[in-house]
Design a protein around this motif. Structure first.
Motif, PDB file in Angstrom:
ATOM      1  N   HIS A   1       0.887  -1.169   0.000  1.00 16.71           N
ATOM      2  CA  HIS A   1       0.000   0.000   0.000  1.00 16.71           C
ATOM      3  C   HIS A   1       0.919   1.211   0.000  1.00 16.71           C
ATOM      4  O   HIS A   1       1.698   1.406   0.937  1.00 16.71           O
ATOM      5  N   VAL A   2       0.825   2.000  -1.053  1.00 18.78           N
ATOM      6  CA  VAL A   2       1.777   3.098  -1.256  1.00 18.78           C
ATOM      7  C   VAL A   2       1.016   4.403  -1.451  1.00 18.78           C
ATOM      8  O   VAL A   2       0.013   4.452  -2.157  1.00 18.78           O
ATOM      9  N   GLU A   3       1.526   5.450  -0.811  1.00 20.56           N
ATOM     10  CA  GLU A   3       0.961   6.777  -1.035  1.00 20.56           C
ATOM     11  C   GLU A   3       2.043   7.643  -1.685  1.00 20.56           C
ATOM     12  O   GLU A   3       3.145   7.800  -1.145  1.00 20.56           O
ATOM     13  N   LEU A   4       1.704   8.188  -2.845  1.00 20.54           N
ATOM     14  CA  LEU A   4       2.646   8.991  -3.616  1.00 20.54           C
ATOM     15  C   LEU A   4       2.226  10.456  -3.602  1.00 20.54           C
ATOM     16  O   LEU A   4       1.034  10.773  -3.721  1.00 20.54           O
ATOM     17  N   GLU A   5       3.218  11.327  -3.483  1.00 20.74           N
ATOM     18  CA  GLU A   5       2.956  12.764  -3.469  1.00 20.74           C
ATOM     19  C   GLU A   5       3.777  13.426  -4.580  1.00 20.74           C
ATOM     20  O   GLU A   5       5.011  13.371  -4.562  1.00 20.74           O
ATOM     21  N   ARG A   6       3.075  14.037  -5.513  1.00 19.34           N
ATOM     22  CA  ARG A   6       3.756  14.616  -6.671  1.00 19.34           C
ATOM     23  C   ARG A   6       4.563  15.853  -6.272  1.00 19.34           C
ATOM     24  O   ARG A   6       4.104  16.699  -5.516  1.00 19.34           O
ATOM     25  N   ILE A   7       5.791  15.909  -6.819  1.00 23.70           N
ATOM     26  CA  ILE A   7       6.672  17.049  -6.598  1.00 23.70           C
ATOM     27  C   ILE A   7       6.593  17.952  -7.820  1.00 23.70           C
ATOM     28  O   ILE A   7       6.814  17.495  -8.942  1.00 23.70           O
ATOM     29  N   PRO A   8       6.272  19.232  -7.632  1.00 29.18           N
ATOM     30  CA  PRO A   8       6.189  20.144  -8.790  1.00 29.18           C
ATOM     31  C   PRO A   8       7.510  20.175  -9.548  1.00 29.18           C
ATOM     32  O   PRO A   8       8.586  20.232  -8.949  1.00 29.18           O
ATOM     33  N   GLN A   9       7.417  20.132 -10.872  1.00 34.26           N
ATOM     34  CA  GLN A   9       8.610  20.093 -11.700  1.00 34.26           C
ATOM     35  C   GLN A   9       8.957  21.476 -12.228  1.00 34.26           C
ATOM     36  O   GLN A   9       8.073  22.244 -12.616  1.00 34.26           O
ATOM     37  N   LEU A  10      10.267  21.766 -12.233  1.00 37.51           N
ATOM     38  CA  LEU A  10      10.742  23.052 -12.726  1.00 37.51           C
ATOM     39  C   LEU A  10      11.303  22.956 -14.133  1.00 37.51           C
ATOM     40  O   LEU A  10      11.626  23.965 -14.736  1.00 37.51           O
ATOM     41  N   HIS A  11      11.463  21.719 -14.632  1.00 37.81           N
ATOM     42  CA  HIS A  11      12.004  21.534 -15.975  1.00 37.81           C
ATOM     43  C   HIS A  11      10.892  21.265 -16.974  1.00 37.81           C
ATOM     44  O   HIS A  11       9.766  20.910 -16.606  1.00 37.81           O
ATOM     45  N   THR A  12      11.210  21.429 -18.235  1.00 42.04           N
ATOM     46  CA  THR A  12      10.238  21.145 -19.298  1.00 42.04           C
ATOM     47  C   THR A  12       9.941  19.651 -19.345  1.00 42.04           C
ATOM     48  O   THR A  12      10.859  18.838 -19.386  1.00 42.04           O
ATOM     49  N   PRO A  13       8.670  19.235 -19.340  1.00 44.87           N
ATOM     50  CA  PRO A  13       8.351  17.806 -19.321  1.00 44.87           C
ATOM     51  C   PRO A  13       8.525  17.093 -20.652  1.00 44.87           C
ATOM     52  O   PRO A  13       8.363  15.890 -20.740  1.00 44.87           O
ATOM     53  N   GLY A  14       8.831  17.829 -21.722  1.00 41.04           N
ATOM     54  CA  GLY A  14       9.095  17.162 -22.992  1.00 41.04           C
ATOM     55  C   GLY A  14       7.895  17.028 -23.893  1.00 41.04           C
ATOM     56  O   GLY A  14       7.888  16.213 -24.798  1.00 41.04           O
ATOM     57  N   LYS A  15       6.850  17.826 -23.664  1.00 39.99           N
ATOM     58  CA  LYS A  15       5.653  17.721 -24.489  1.00 39.99           C
ATOM     59  C   LYS A  15       5.808  18.545 -25.765  1.00 39.99           C
ATOM     60  O   LYS A  15       5.073  19.502 -26.012  1.00 39.99           O
ATOM     61  N   TYR A  16       6.808  18.185 -26.552  1.00 40.70           N
ATOM     62  CA  TYR A  16       6.976  18.822 -27.846  1.00 40.70           C
ATOM     63  C   TYR A  16       6.062  18.135 -28.859  1.00 40.70           C
ATOM     64  O   TYR A  16       5.632  17.006 -28.673  1.00 40.70           O
ATOM     65  N   TRP A  17       5.812  18.845 -29.966  1.00 39.63           N
ATOM     66  CA  TRP A  17       4.884  18.293 -30.953  1.00 39.63           C
ATOM     67  C   TRP A  17       5.356  16.965 -31.511  1.00 39.63           C
ATOM     68  O   TRP A  17       4.549  16.118 -31.876  1.00 39.63           O
ATOM     69  N   TYR A  18       6.660  16.735 -31.595  1.00 40.89           N
ATOM     70  CA  TYR A  18       7.131  15.534 -32.264  1.00 40.89           C
ATOM     71  C   TYR A  18       6.940  14.278 -31.428  1.00 40.89           C
ATOM     72  O   TYR A  18       7.001  13.179 -31.930  1.00 40.89           O
ATOM     73  N   THR A  19       6.707  14.425 -30.135  1.00 39.90           N
ATOM     74  CA  THR A  19       6.423  13.241 -29.333  1.00 39.90           C
ATOM     75  C   THR A  19       4.922  12.940 -29.327  1.00 39.90           C
ATOM     76  O   THR A  19       4.504  11.918 -28.819  1.00 39.90           O
ATOM     77  N   GLU A  20       4.148  13.865 -29.858  1.00 42.34           N
ATOM     78  CA  GLU A  20       2.707  13.632 -29.958  1.00 42.34           C
ATOM     79  C   GLU A  20       2.406  12.842 -31.222  1.00 42.34           C
ATOM     80  O   GLU A  20       3.238  12.728 -32.123  1.00 42.34           O
ATOM     81  N   ASN A  21       1.234  12.288 -31.284  1.00 41.80           N
ATOM     82  CA  ASN A  21       0.794  11.607 -32.502  1.00 41.80           C
ATOM     83  C   ASN A  21      -0.702  11.795 -32.633  1.00 41.80           C
ATOM     84  O   ASN A  21      -1.373  12.175 -31.671  1.00 41.80           O
ATOM     85  N   LYS A  22      -1.193  11.561 -33.823  1.00 47.82           N
ATOM     86  CA  LYS A  22      -2.618  11.785 -34.077  1.00 47.82           C
ATOM     87  C   LYS A  22      -3.476  10.604 -33.654  1.00 47.82           C
ATOM     88  O   LYS A  22      -4.706  10.687 -33.676  1.00 47.82           O
ATOM     89  N   LYS A  23      -2.833   9.534 -33.251  1.00 46.94           N
ATOM     90  CA  LYS A  23      -3.584   8.332 -32.869  1.00 46.94           C
ATOM     91  C   LYS A  23      -4.134   8.463 -31.457  1.00 46.94           C
ATOM     92  O   LYS A  23      -5.255   8.056 -31.168  1.00 46.94           O
ATOM     93  N   PHE A  24      -3.317   9.034 -30.549  1.00 49.64           N
ATOM     94  CA  PHE A  24      -3.743   9.226 -29.166  1.00 49.64           C
ATOM     95  C   PHE A  24      -3.435  10.658 -28.735  1.00 49.64           C
ATOM     96  O   PHE A  24      -2.511  11.280 -29.242  1.00 49.64           O
ATOM     97  N   HIS A  25      -4.200  11.144 -27.793  1.00 53.20           N
ATOM     98  CA  HIS A  25      -3.979  12.480 -27.244  1.00 53.20           C
ATOM     99  C   HIS A  25      -3.773  12.357 -25.737  1.00 53.20           C
ATOM    100  O   HIS A  25      -4.372  11.506 -25.087  1.00 53.20           O
ATOM    101  N   TYR A  26      -2.979  13.260 -25.198  1.00 53.76           N
ATOM    102  CA  TYR A  26      -2.612  13.168 -23.783  1.00 53.76           C
ATOM    103  C   TYR A  26      -3.150  14.368 -23.013  1.00 53.76           C
ATOM    104  O   TYR A  26      -3.308  15.441 -23.546  1.00 53.76           O
TER     105      TYR A  26
END
Length: 486
Positions: free
Chosen positions: A461-486
């Protein structure tokens, strides 16, 4: 120049070749034919097992000599990895000796014609290879942006090749520029007038790639060196003229053999064949690569969307194992140190424990479970799990990606976007794949709770707490595709 004059000129040129020069040419002719024409039966079996135009173009553009693979100094590179070249050169020398013995009492002309068509074959081999090489960078797939898990990997836990690939993946513009450059160079080699500049650029650019892969142990040094070798062969014809022009300062009037198409039909056939070939590789193959990248999502990284609004890097706030609460320790091999939800269907966590390091560069498999790019070339005790979501019952069905899958398993679940782990969990595949079922609860925008039985048969049983990120997460257009959306 008339046809008769050309024939006379070519005959005289052939007579000017000394015996040693003819022997060297025979060896070179056989050697480069062996380098370019696929010799492995597997190449033909794979091509015709499920034949398609894309598969044909891809197989022609990506074929490479690989009769033998010898692990050397670091396991990935060294002189031993060029063993196939040595074997083919030895075979070419033997073939050259046999060829010389067979024609020793005969006067044979036409070496310039053979030389011309060998150069055509080499030119076109480089051209289609560089275009294919360039397209996977122009549509950036070869070196993806680092995942959240990789962004939180200590520098010293990376293999050199992964550092190199990810440093390129960090820059969208640089990777696209490299791809465009390779495509342009490839296109130059389709034409005689631009062959010299194309060969010079090929030798320079591909040497840099080969050198970098040797330095970073990247694994594609032999293939990039292959194009350098072919380019240097093309440059041999131009060296005398270059020497006279740039070193001796003399006027140079290039005189090279070119076929004379005496009939309109022959000339039209030549133009049509060349145009179709160029069209297929510059435009048709380019569209196939675009379609695979954007429409079909054939990427090195997974594409199935992950848990909604969960992407990020998490601190493990609490960890309960078989009813016992474990406190954090940097040397704990059981309690999770941190965890990551990627935007796609990967969940990872870190423990203090060694795992086998995968040394491949990853391939764009159609099945997210078998995609390894995100976990190759790195240590640091991170476990990667592929998962699918049952949003009604709030369960995650997960499979450990670090395990070694059998060939039958790889074949059975190949090219599936969605495996249907919930249904497979009720079958024998539960044990074959090692499917886990964890209940999840998103308490608030930054807290996720997971509970279930892990791959070691322990209740967690695990409880996770998200840490705010200061870096770019990498959501550039080239990692996206038209098959799925995030």
């Amino acid at each position: 120049m008339s046809t008769a004059t050309q024939i006379l000129s070519h005959s005289i040129d052939d007579q000017l070749w000394s015996r040693p020069e003819k022997f060297v040419f025979r060896v070179a002719f056989i050697f480069f034919i062996l380098l370019i024409v696929p010799l492995e039966p597997e190449w033909y079996t794979k091509l015709f097992s499920d034949f398609s135009l894309y598969k044909l173009l891809s197989a022609l553009a990506g074929s490479r000599p690989g009769l033998i693979e010898i692990k050397s100094e670091s396991g990935r590179w060294g002189l031993a990895s060029y063993a196939t070249w040595g074997i083919l050169l030895l075979a070419a020398v033997v073939g050259g000796i046999i060829w010389s013995l067979l024609v020793r009492k005969r006067t044979i002309s036409g070496y310039h014609k053979l030389y011309y068509w060998l150069r055509v074959l080499v030119r076109y081999r480089i051209a289609i290879g560089l275009i294919a090489f360039g397209l996977i960078k122009f549509y950036p797939m070869q070196m993806p942006y680092p995942s959240v898990s990789n962004l939180h990997t200590e520098f010293g836990d990376y293999a050199p090749f992964k550092l190199y690939w990810q440093s390129v993946g960090l820059s969208l513009e640089y990777q696209i520029f490299l791809g465009a450059l390779e495509i342009i160079i490839g296109a130059l080699l389709f034409f005689r007038a631009t062959t010299a500049i194309g060969a010079i650029l090929t030798a320079g650019v591909l040497y840099n790639i080969a050198h970098a892969n040797l330095g970073y142990d990247g694994g594609v040094h032999v293939y990039s060196s292959y194009f350098v070798l072919l380019a240097l062969f093309l440059l041999v014809q131009y060296i005398p003229g270059i020497w006279k022009l740039f070193i001796k300062g003399e006027t140079v009037v290039p005189q090279y053999y070119t076929p004379d198409y005496t009939t309109t039909r022959g000339k039209m056939f030549y133009i049509a064949a060349k145009a179709i070939f160029i069209f297929l590789f510059l435009f048709v193959y380019s569209y196939y690569r675009y379609d695979l990248h954007f429409n079909k999502g054939r990427l090195k990284e997974p594409i199935l969307p992950g848990l909604k609004k969960a992407e990020g890097f998490y601190n493990v706030k609490s960890f309960v194992l078989n009813g016992d609460s474990l406190q954090y320790s940097p040397t704990d091999s059981v309690r999770w140190h941190n965890a990551v939800f990627e935007r796609y269907s990967t969940f990872s966590y870190k423990v203090y424990k060694p795992f086998d390091i995968k040394t491949g560069n990853g391939v764009p498999d159609g099945t997210d479970l078998f995609k390894e790019y995100e976990l190759t070339g790195r240590a640091g005790g991170r476990v990667y799990l592929y998962y699918e979501i049952d949003s009604v019952e709030r369960n995650l069905y997960l499979v450990d990606k670090n395990q070694k899958f059998s060939k039958n398993t790889l074949k059975k679940y190949a090219d599936k976007d969605f495996l249907g782990l919930k249904e497979l969990y009720k079958t024998d595949a539960r044990d074959t794949l090692g499917i886990l079922r964890w209940h999840y609860a998103q308490i608030d925008s930054s807290t996720v709770q997971l509970s279930g039985i892990d791959q070691y048969k322990d209740t967690i049983h695990v409880e996770l707490e998200r840490i705010p990120q200061l870096h770019t997460p990498g959501k550039y257009w080239y990692t996206e595709n038209k098959k799925f959306h995030y």
